[in-house]
Design a protein around this motif. Structure first.
Motif, PDB file in Angstrom:
ATOM      1  N   LEU A  96       0.976  -1.249   0.001  1.00 42.71           N
ATOM      2  CA  LEU A  96      -0.007  -0.200  -0.011  1.00 42.71           C
ATOM      3  C   LEU A  96       0.966   1.487   0.018  1.00 42.71           C
ATOM      4  N   LYS A  99       2.383   2.071  -3.516  1.00 42.23           N
ATOM      5  CA  LYS A  99       1.492   2.558  -4.448  1.00 42.23           C
ATOM      6  C   LYS A  99       1.105   3.957  -4.149  1.00 42.23           C
ATOM      7  N   GLY A 101      -0.411   4.855  -0.961  1.00 43.72           N
ATOM      8  CA  GLY A 101      -1.373   4.979   0.319  1.00 43.72           C
ATOM      9  C   GLY A 101      -2.397   4.040  -0.188  1.00 43.72           C
ATOM     10  N   ALA A 102      -3.343   3.530   1.004  1.00 47.11           N
ATOM     11  CA  ALA A 102      -4.356   2.883   0.861  1.00 47.11           C
ATOM     12  C   ALA A 102      -5.478   3.390   0.097  1.00 47.11           C
ATOM     13  N   GLU A 103      -6.348   2.565  -0.629  1.00 47.22           N
ATOM     14  CA  GLU A 103      -7.538   3.153  -1.525  1.00 47.22           C
ATOM     15  C   GLU A 103      -8.815   2.340  -0.727  1.00 47.22           C
ATOM     16  N   ASP A 104     -10.144   2.860  -1.248  1.00 41.79           N
ATOM     17  CA  ASP A 104     -11.251   2.109  -0.721  1.00 41.79           C
ATOM     18  C   ASP A 104     -10.960   0.545  -0.813  1.00 41.79           C
ATOM     19  N   ALA A 105     -10.573  -0.138  -1.963  1.00 41.03           N
ATOM     20  CA  ALA A 105     -10.463  -1.345  -2.323  1.00 41.03           C
ATOM     21  C   ALA A 105      -9.461  -2.282  -1.051  1.00 41.03           C
ATOM     22  N   ASP A 106      -8.833  -1.533  -0.406  1.00 42.99           N
ATOM     23  CA  ASP A 106      -7.901  -1.918   0.721  1.00 42.99           C
ATOM     24  C   ASP A 106      -8.253  -2.004   2.037  1.00 42.99           C
ATOM     25  N   ALA A 107      -9.784  -1.872   2.043  1.00 46.20           N
ATOM     26  CA  ALA A 107     -10.361  -1.619   3.560  1.00 46.20           C
ATOM     27  C   ALA A 107     -10.027  -2.968   4.367  1.00 46.20           C
ATOM     28  N   GLU A 181      -1.330   8.006   4.540  1.00 47.07           N
ATOM     29  CA  GLU A 181      -1.323   6.757   3.974  1.00 47.07           C
ATOM     30  C   GLU A 181      -2.556   5.824   4.161  1.00 47.07           C
ATOM     31  N   GLY A 182      -3.674   6.262   5.065  1.00 44.92           N
ATOM     32  CA  GLY A 182      -4.867   5.592   5.268  1.00 44.92           C
ATOM     33  C   GLY A 182      -4.603   4.774   6.610  1.00 44.92           C
TER      34      GLY A 182
END
Length: 342
Positions: A96, A99, A101-107, A181-182
């Motif tokens: 993560l 790339k 930082g985290a995105e919604d798909a990485d919840a 980064e989430g």
């Protein structure tokens, strides 16, 4: 106890080569080899072991602070669960971070990373709670990281025990980013989390800040319990011969109870070349010693402290021979000396 403070330390001796156990030590140290949220360079998970190894070659008599060892210093064995948490969380955070930082798909991954952070916080807090509730003679609890996410539980425990607590933060970074980064428990979010979730912290004073985002800068400019001394403030004081006066004035404005949070990247990176996010500039060693001398003379009660982001490099340093480990061990001893009131 048959102990010669002038003799060489054995390879298997305790922190600083001392023979103390938990019962006869006033300072208790917890090593937390965790760096899952490190966003640039790794290696700080090796910090506790490297500092422990390097500490055994330090002379116990200190020209500035005398004999900190006489109060007894003990470091708890580093627990395997911290290594396991670090391995599990790092496997999830690394892709993560790479790339951006985290995105919604990485919840799902983020939820597990945050759960591990919760477990780290709970374990650290339990260690500090136990030392702070030591009856008539509470211990001075110390955390040795690891990245700068690790002391949240330590600060929370100290703030509950000492309402109105101030945090004295030495750092190149403000660490005020929300969930960087989430990751809720990011190393770059530690002071944001302190402000949002620990109600008994009355003030944060930051020393050495020289790398921050615009959002953090705007927060510091507005009404805030955070006061930052930026690189320019320290430079001006140094060039004009006011370093000691600035330290004395700053420390006099703190409440009686103080927690020290020390990210080693507050220092000039020639002193910590392998730390995760080095920034040009920073406190020189002699300049920092002025701050620690004034802190000791200030009469403030140091109720806990941490030292983080010491990295001997990504490959570790079991012998403690790296420059980073040597500086980290000497800094840790000086912090302990400064924590003992003059």
């Amino acid at each position: 106890m048959d102990f010669d403070p002038n003799a060489a330390s054995g390879a298997d001796s305790g922190l600083f080569g001392l023979p103390h156990g938990p019962g006869d030590a006033a300072i208790h140290v917890l090593g937390v080899p965790f760096e899952a949220t490190t966003s640039y360079r790794g290696g700080t998970a090796h910090g506790p072991e490297a500092v422990l190894a390097a500490s055994r070659q330090i002379d116990l008599f200190d020209l500035r602070f005398g004999k900190p060892y006489e109060s007894g210093i003990w470091m708890a064995p580093i627990e395997d669960r911290f290594h396991a948490w670090n391995t599990a969380a790092r496997a999830l955070t690394q892709p993560l971070i790479e790339k951006g930082g985290a995105e919604d798909a990485d919840a799902a991954a983020v939820a597990r990373i945050n759960e591990i952070g919760d477990e780290i916080n709970a374990s650290v807090r339990a260690f500090f709670d136990e030392r702070l509730s030591g009856g008539r003679e509470p211990k001075l609890p110390v955390l040795l990281g690891g990245d700068h996410s690790t002391p949240f539980g330590a600060i929370a425990a100290c703030a509950d025990r000492y309402p109105g607590l101030a945090v004295l933060q030495f750092d190149a970074h403000a660490d005020l980013r929300p969930a960087f980064e989430g990751f809720r428990w990011s190393h770059a979010s530690i002071m944001h989390n302190v402000l949002q979730e620990i109600g008994n912290v009355s003030k944060i004073v930051q020393v050495g800040i020289r790398d921050l985002c615009e959002q953090e800068y705007e927060e510091l400019r507005g009404p805030s319990p955070v006061t930052a001394l930026f690189e320019a403030d320290l430079d001006s004081a140094r060039f004009e011969g006011r370093t000691r006066a600035l330290a004395r004035e700053t420390l006099s404005g703190l409440p009686d109870d103080v927690y020290i949070s020390f990210d080693i990247d507050a220092l000039d990176p020639t002193l910590c070349p392998n730390t995760g996010t080095p920034v040009p500039g920073g406190l020189r060693w002699d300049e920092l010693m002025v701050w620690l001398e004034e802190l000791r003379k200030s009469g403030k009660r140091i109720v806990g402290l941490d030292l983080n982001e010491v990295s001997p490099g990504p490959d570790g340093d079991p012998e403690g021979t790296s420059w980073d480990a040597i500086v980290g061990a000497r800094l840790l001893y000086r912090l302990m000396g400064a924590a003992q009131s003059a």
